[in-house]
Design an enzyme around this catalytic site. Structure first.
Site, short mmCIF file in Angstrom:
data_model
loop_
_atom_site.label_atom_id
_atom_site.label_comp_id
_atom_site.label_asym_id
_atom_site.label_seq_id
_atom_site.Cartn_x
_atom_site.Cartn_y
_atom_site.Cartn_z
CD GLU A 146 -31.67 -24.04 7.88
OE1 GLU A 146 -32.33 -22.97 7.81
OE2 GLU A 146 -30.45 -24.09 7.64
CG HIS A 183 -22.27 -30.03 13.26
ND1 HIS A 183 -22.46 -30.91 12.22
CD2 HIS A 183 -21.09 -29.40 13.01
CE1 HIS A 183 -21.45 -30.81 11.38
NE2 HIS A 183 -20.60 -29.92 11.83
NE ARG A 235 -16.85 -29.79 13.40
CZ ARG A 235 -15.57 -29.67 13.76
NH1 ARG A 235 -15.18 -30.08 14.94
NH2 ARG A 235 -14.69 -29.16 12.93
C1 LIG Z 1 -29.67 -21.38 9.65
C2 LIG Z 1 -28.33 -21.85 9.25
N1 LIG Z 1 -28.21 -22.88 8.38
C3 LIG Z 1 -26.99 -23.34 8.04
C4 LIG Z 1 -25.86 -22.78 8.55
C5 LIG Z 1 -24.50 -23.34 8.21
N2 LIG Z 1 -23.73 -22.41 7.37
C6 LIG Z 1 -22.80 -21.60 7.90
S1 LIG Z 1 -22.10 -20.59 6.74
C7 LIG Z 1 -23.05 -21.26 5.51
C8 LIG Z 1 -22.92 -20.75 4.10
C9 LIG Z 1 -23.20 -19.30 4.04
O1 LIG Z 1 -23.13 -18.83 2.72
P1 LIG Z 1 -23.22 -17.29 2.44
O2 LIG Z 1 -24.41 -16.71 3.11
O3 LIG Z 1 -23.12 -17.10 0.98
O4 LIG Z 1 -21.95 -16.70 3.20
P2 LIG Z 1 -20.41 -16.76 2.77
O5 LIG Z 1 -19.75 -17.73 3.68
O6 LIG Z 1 -20.33 -17.14 1.33
O7 LIG Z 1 -19.92 -15.38 2.99
C10 LIG Z 1 -23.89 -22.26 6.02
C11 LIG Z 1 -24.83 -23.04 5.23
C12 LIG Z 1 -26.03 -21.70 9.45
N3 LIG Z 1 -24.99 -21.10 10.04
N4 LIG Z 1 -27.26 -21.25 9.77
#
Ligand SMILES: Cc1ncc(C[n+]2csc(CCOP(=O)(O)OP(=O)(O)O)c2C)c(N)n1
Ligand SMILES: [Mg+2]
Lengths: 279, 327
Positions: free
Chosen positions: B67, B118, B176
């Protein structure tokens, strides 16, 4: 209290089933993100790497597990229930009003949760804090941090990586759940962080790349991490998002299946696939 | 369901979520605004900027979960004459990237449109870490930022055009869940930045609300009316710059106010209203908001009930404000 590889595999299956049941009952959550990490979390809690006391979760000498990818809370809760932190029935209160099993881990409401996470990118820094505290206090505990692969996009991860190397934190292990997906697509396409091990190596870490859904490899890698002196270890665990129900996800036409529970109608098929699964 | 209904269970028909309305509007306006470039941090399927991205792939970038980088990139794009629209969860884009918002956007006063989805506790089960409950306060603390909190789909559509037409940094908060419709479908919702919409007139007090509390304010006004209290209702969709004129008129003509918002007590709409009136025309005010606490997991309706974001609570606050007039 290390268990045999076969016993650990059974544990991992039970944990996967609990992940599925609890998220489907909740009607929301991240089962696929939780299931990719089942071997790693099982090995940590039951493979003899972590000392903890479920009756005294804040025991100062305990080993620490920090779930930086907080949306995978169901795998943490399932392992904690297996370990006896709380009754297994409570898993079905996941995400419900009043339950300490919140959508993302809350260290205030649930003893045994080491960090309140859910905003990605922060867990490794918190782990550095725990590891530095161990040094200050002359304690021998080890701190494990689990991050996502998409999560590596957060700059704070790399700030933490640099600081852990600066202080030679051999009491800190970071495991990257390299499941090849993040929220909006393939991790290699959204933001290709390859080589992940090469980046951690460049920062001064000891690194290993393993099959993170193979219990034997996970156990061996965690064992090697404990032998490393003078540097933190990063284990890049190559995994599959939704491991255990990959056939079902293929039929559903979504092998990422990010952030949604298995529908009640598909739950039996998912559980059957987990139980039939080899690893 | 009078009385106990949460802010999502209005008597009004349910419409689109404000994030959906924003996403559709942005997609629809893309051709008309060729300078718009949209940047995502791996949540476009949540914020709904993916719809723009599919239609205008050359003007859409997904930079991964990062971000602060997102906001910095927007500052660079805006310096080159683009109109960057960046969106993530309100919690992440405001809290994770605040220094970048301050230095790369607000300080140079660049034309960046920041959208936080959200927002509030009405996201439900994901819990506190994903709930932006301080975003309005943070956005208002960035000098020069316009801060918008829309009530329903029609007003969000109108706000999306208005924020693109405005020159300078803007923050838009979206939610949301699907929310009750406040504005009719057959005409474009009135939307002028800095100008509140009066949705109902009354002489006994004024309920000032934004976001999903506008529908609750209207429901509360109906309930109050049946017990002889006539409430004016203002949709204060712009928190900054606040509509001083409408507030002063409300204070002078109705003599008491309630401010209702899905936000912490500190630094949101309540603070803006109180600051304005304390200086120019103090009257009794009551506040309906989240107080000084984080949310938690639960159903959206269950949380709104638990944290007192209901028409019944707005009506209760209104009775208290009216009683304080004669005290
Ligand atoms: C700072 C932040 N930005 C965005 C999100 C939203 N978000 C939740 S899970 C996710 C994807 C995570 O991908 P990864 O780290 O590869 O985990 P996976 O679900 O594949 O295990 C995102 C973008 C978040 N929780 N925190
Ligand atoms: Mg991943």
């Amino acid at each position: 209290m290390s268990e045999t590889i076969d016993a650990l595999k059974q544990r991992a299956k039970a944990i996967r089933v609990d992940i599925l049941r609890s998220t489907t009952e909740a009607g929301s959550g991240h089962p696929s993100s939780s299931m990719s990490a089942a071997e790693v979390v099982t090995a940590l809690y039951f493979g003899g790497f972590m000392n903890y006391d479920v009756k005294n979760p804040r025991w100062p000498d305990r080993d620490r597990f920090i779930l930086s990818k907080g949306h995978a809370a169901p795998v943490l809760y399932a392992a904690m229930a297996e370990a006896g932190y709380f009754p297994k029935e409570e898993l079905l209160t996941l995400r419900k009003l009043g339950s300490p099993l919140e959508g993302h881990p809350n260290m205030v409401r649930l003893g045994g949760v080491e960090a309140s996470t859910g905003s990605l990118g922060q867990g490794l820094s918190i782990g550095v804090g725990h590891a530095l505290a161990a040094r200050v206090d002359g304690k021998g505990y080890h701190t494990y941090v689990l991050t996502g692969d998409g999560e590596l996009g957060e700059g704070q991860i790399w700030e933490a990586a640099a600081s852990a190397a600066k202080y030679g934190l051999d009491n800190l292990t970071c495991i990257v759940d390299r499941n090849h997906f993040q929220q909006t697509g393939a991790a290699e396409e959204v933001l290709n962080m390859d080589p992940i091990d090469g980046k951690f190596t460049a920062f001064g870490w000891h690194t290993q790349v393993i099959n993170g859904n193979d219990m034997g490899e996970v156990m061996a890698a965690l064992g090697r991490a404990r032998q490393v002196k003078g540097r933190p270890t990063c284990i890049v665990a190559l995994t599959h998002k939704g491991q255990g129900m990959l056939k079902l996800l293929e039929t559903l036409g979504d092998t990422n299946y990010h952030g949604k529970p298995i529908k009640p109608a598909d739950l039996d098929a998912a559980i059957a696939e987990v139980e039939a699964g080899g690893s | 369901m009078a009385g106990a209904s949460s802010a999502l269970q209005s008597r009004r028909p349910i419409g689109q979520a404000t994030r959906d309305a924003f996403g559709r509007a942005l997609e629809a306006l893309g051709a008309e605004y060729p300078d718009v470039v949209v940047v995502d941090a791996d949540v476009s399927n949540s914020t709904r900027t993916e719809w723009f991205g599919k239609k205008f792939p050359d003007r859409f970038f997904n930079i991964g979960i990062a971000e602060s980088n997102l906001v910095g990139i927007a500052g660079g794009l805006a310096s080159c004459g683009k109109t960057p629209v960046i969106a993530s969860f309100a919690a992440f884009i405001m809290c994770n990237a605040y220094d970048q918002l301050r230095m790369a956007v607000a300080y140079p006063g660049l034309n960046v449109k920041v959208v936080g989805s959200h927002a509030g506790i009405s996201i439900g089960e994901d819990g506190a870490s994903q709930m932006g409950i301080e975003d309005v306060s943070l956005a208002c603390s960035l000098p020069g930022f316009v801060v918008l909190v829309t009530a329903d789909e029609a007003s969000t559509r109108a706000a999306t055009r208005a924020l693109l037409d405005h020159k300078g940094p803007v923050y838009l908060r979206t939610g949301r869940p699907d929310v009750p419709k406040v504005y009719p479908d057959d005409a474009p919702a009135p939307f002028v930045i800095g100008k509140a919409n009066q949705l109902r007139d009354g002489s006994d007090l004024t309920i000032v609300a934004n976001g999903l509390m506008v529908a609750s304010a209207l429901d509360a006004a109906e309930e109050l009316s049946s017990s002889g209290i006539q409430a004016r209702v203002l949709d204060m969709h712009t928190v900054k710059p606040i509509d001083r004129e409408a507030l002063l008129a409300a204070a002078k003509e109705t003599g008491a106010l309630v401010v209702a918002e899905e936000h912490l007590a500190h630094g949101g709409l309540g603070s803006a209203v109180a600051m304005t009136l304390a200086e120019q025309h103090p009257v009794p005010i009551r506040f309906v908001n989240l107080g000084d606490t984080f949310g938690e997991s639960g159903t959206p309706e269950g949380l709104l009930e638990k944290y007192g974001l209901t028409a019944a609570k707005v009506a209760e606050a209104a009775r208290s404000a009216v009683a304080a007039k004669s005290a």
